[in-house]
Design a protein around this motif. Structure first.
Motif, PDB file in Angstrom:
ATOM      1  N   GLN A 285     -31.537  19.413  28.286  1.00  0.00           N
ATOM      2  CA  GLN A 285     -30.241  19.852  28.808  1.00  0.00           C
ATOM      3  C   GLN A 285     -29.208  19.946  27.687  1.00  0.00           C
ATOM      4  O   GLN A 285     -28.402  20.872  27.644  1.00  0.00           O
ATOM      5  CB  GLN A 285     -29.743  18.887  29.885  1.00  0.00           C
ATOM      6  CG  GLN A 285     -30.550  18.937  31.157  1.00  0.00           C
ATOM      7  CD  GLN A 285     -30.147  17.845  32.136  1.00  0.00           C
ATOM      8  OE1 GLN A 285     -29.624  16.791  31.753  1.00  0.00           O
ATOM      9  NE2 GLN A 285     -30.389  18.095  33.422  1.00  0.00           N
ATOM     10  N   ALA A 286     -29.234  18.978  26.781  1.00  0.00           N
ATOM     11  CA  ALA A 286     -28.276  18.960  25.671  1.00  0.00           C
ATOM     12  C   ALA A 286     -28.459  20.174  24.766  1.00  0.00           C
ATOM     13  O   ALA A 286     -27.485  20.824  24.379  1.00  0.00           O
ATOM     14  CB  ALA A 286     -28.420  17.668  24.872  1.00  0.00           C
ATOM     15  N   VAL A 287     -29.701  20.493  24.450  1.00  0.00           N
ATOM     16  CA  VAL A 287     -29.987  21.650  23.589  1.00  0.00           C
ATOM     17  C   VAL A 287     -29.525  22.926  24.282  1.00  0.00           C
ATOM     18  O   VAL A 287     -28.890  23.794  23.658  1.00  0.00           O
ATOM     19  CB  VAL A 287     -31.484  21.695  23.212  1.00  0.00           C
ATOM     20  CG1 VAL A 287     -31.847  23.013  22.549  1.00  0.00           C
ATOM     21  CG2 VAL A 287     -31.828  20.519  22.297  1.00  0.00           C
ATOM     22  N   LYS A 288     -29.781  23.033  25.568  1.00  0.00           N
ATOM     23  CA  LYS A 288     -29.346  24.210  26.328  1.00  0.00           C
ATOM     24  C   LYS A 288     -27.817  24.327  26.335  1.00  0.00           C
ATOM     25  O   LYS A 288     -27.264  25.422  26.350  1.00  0.00           O
ATOM     26  CB  LYS A 288     -29.880  24.127  27.756  1.00  0.00           C
ATOM     27  CG  LYS A 288     -29.641  25.364  28.571  1.00  0.00           C
ATOM     28  CD  LYS A 288     -30.308  25.276  29.933  1.00  0.00           C
ATOM     29  CE  LYS A 288     -30.060  26.550  30.730  1.00  0.00           C
ATOM     30  NZ  LYS A 288     -30.691  26.488  32.040  1.00  0.00           N
ATOM     31  N   ALA A 289     -27.144  23.170  26.267  1.00  0.00           N
ATOM     32  CA  ALA A 289     -25.681  23.151  26.282  1.00  0.00           C
ATOM     33  C   ALA A 289     -25.073  23.263  24.882  1.00  0.00           C
ATOM     34  O   ALA A 289     -23.861  23.160  24.730  1.00  0.00           O
ATOM     35  CB  ALA A 289     -25.191  21.875  26.959  1.00  0.00           C
ATOM     36  N   GLY A 290     -25.927  23.467  23.851  1.00  0.00           N
ATOM     37  CA  GLY A 290     -25.404  23.698  22.511  1.00  0.00           C
ATOM     38  C   GLY A 290     -25.629  22.600  21.498  1.00  0.00           C
ATOM     39  O   GLY A 290     -25.178  22.713  20.357  1.00  0.00           O
ATOM     40  N   ALA A 291     -26.322  21.542  21.872  1.00  0.00           N
ATOM     41  CA  ALA A 291     -26.615  20.462  20.914  1.00  0.00           C
ATOM     42  C   ALA A 291     -27.751  20.882  19.986  1.00  0.00           C
ATOM     43  O   ALA A 291     -28.560  21.752  20.325  1.00  0.00           O
ATOM     44  CB  ALA A 291     -27.000  19.187  21.649  1.00  0.00           C
ATOM     45  N   GLU A 292     -27.811  20.230  18.844  1.00  0.00           N
ATOM     46  CA  GLU A 292     -28.914  20.418  17.908  1.00  0.00           C
ATOM     47  C   GLU A 292     -29.795  19.179  17.966  1.00  0.00           C
ATOM     48  O   GLU A 292     -29.288  18.051  17.904  1.00  0.00           O
ATOM     49  CB  GLU A 292     -28.378  20.592  16.489  1.00  0.00           C
ATOM     50  CG  GLU A 292     -29.457  20.704  15.435  1.00  0.00           C
ATOM     51  CD  GLU A 292     -28.880  20.706  14.022  1.00  0.00           C
ATOM     52  OE1 GLU A 292     -29.698  20.636  13.080  1.00  0.00           O
ATOM     53  OE2 GLU A 292     -27.653  20.743  13.852  1.00  0.00           O
ATOM     54  N   LEU A 293     -31.084  19.369  18.085  1.00  0.00           N
ATOM     55  CA  LEU A 293     -32.019  18.255  18.111  1.00  0.00           C
ATOM     56  C   LEU A 293     -32.328  17.860  16.670  1.00  0.00           C
ATOM     57  O   LEU A 293     -32.912  18.624  15.915  1.00  0.00           O
ATOM     58  CB  LEU A 293     -33.299  18.663  18.854  1.00  0.00           C
ATOM     59  CG  LEU A 293     -34.336  17.570  19.071  1.00  0.00           C
ATOM     60  CD1 LEU A 293     -33.755  16.387  19.825  1.00  0.00           C
ATOM     61  CD2 LEU A 293     -35.525  18.151  19.826  1.00  0.00           C
TER      62      LEU A 293
END
Length: 134
Positions: A85-93
């Motif tokens: 969800q975080a990556v979809k919302a613009g976070a970088e893993l």
């Protein structure tokens, strides 16, 4: 018990854990227990017999150029789902989910503003409860 979305753990990332233990022991009264790791020792800071923080030794080349710092982990109910969800919302893993013996399942993310933090689903499932209490 740590609720989903609440801070769960803080650890000092340092190159000199002995100096850190001396400082925090002298100033806060922390004592330390030793946890062997593949690449050294992880120190758990204790206050009145309860764990309050960790000390991680920065030995890997991955830490070259990084200053010593405190690092926080947020509790999440399912780290794999929440990271997606975080990556979809613009976070970088930064570091994909992995198991940390005795701790739980962790991942490191950089939020859209550039802040880096850890997300953890603690090893004991009952330690992390969603906001609805389930």
């Amino acid at each position: 018990m740590t609720l989903h979305g609440h801070f769960h753990w803080n650890e000092l990332n340092t190159r000199d854990p002995e100096r850190a233990r001396m400082f925090y022991g002298a100033t806060l009264g922390w004592t330390f227990s030793e946890t062997p790791m593949d690449d050294g020792v992880y120190w758990v800071a204790m206050m009145d017999g309860c764990p309050v923080a960790g000390i991680f030794t920065m030995t890997s080349p991955d830490f070259d150029g990084l200053p010593e710092h405190w690092f926080s982990y947020l509790a999440v109910d399912d780290v794999d789902v929440r990271v997606a969800q975080a990556v979809k919302a613009g976070a970088e893993l930064i570091r994909p989910p992995f198991e940390a013996a005795g701790a739980g399942r962790l991942a490191i993310v950089r939020d859209p503003s550039g802040a880096v933090l850890g997300w953890i689903t603690p090893e004991t499932v009952s330690e992390t409860v969603s906001e609805t209490g389930s």
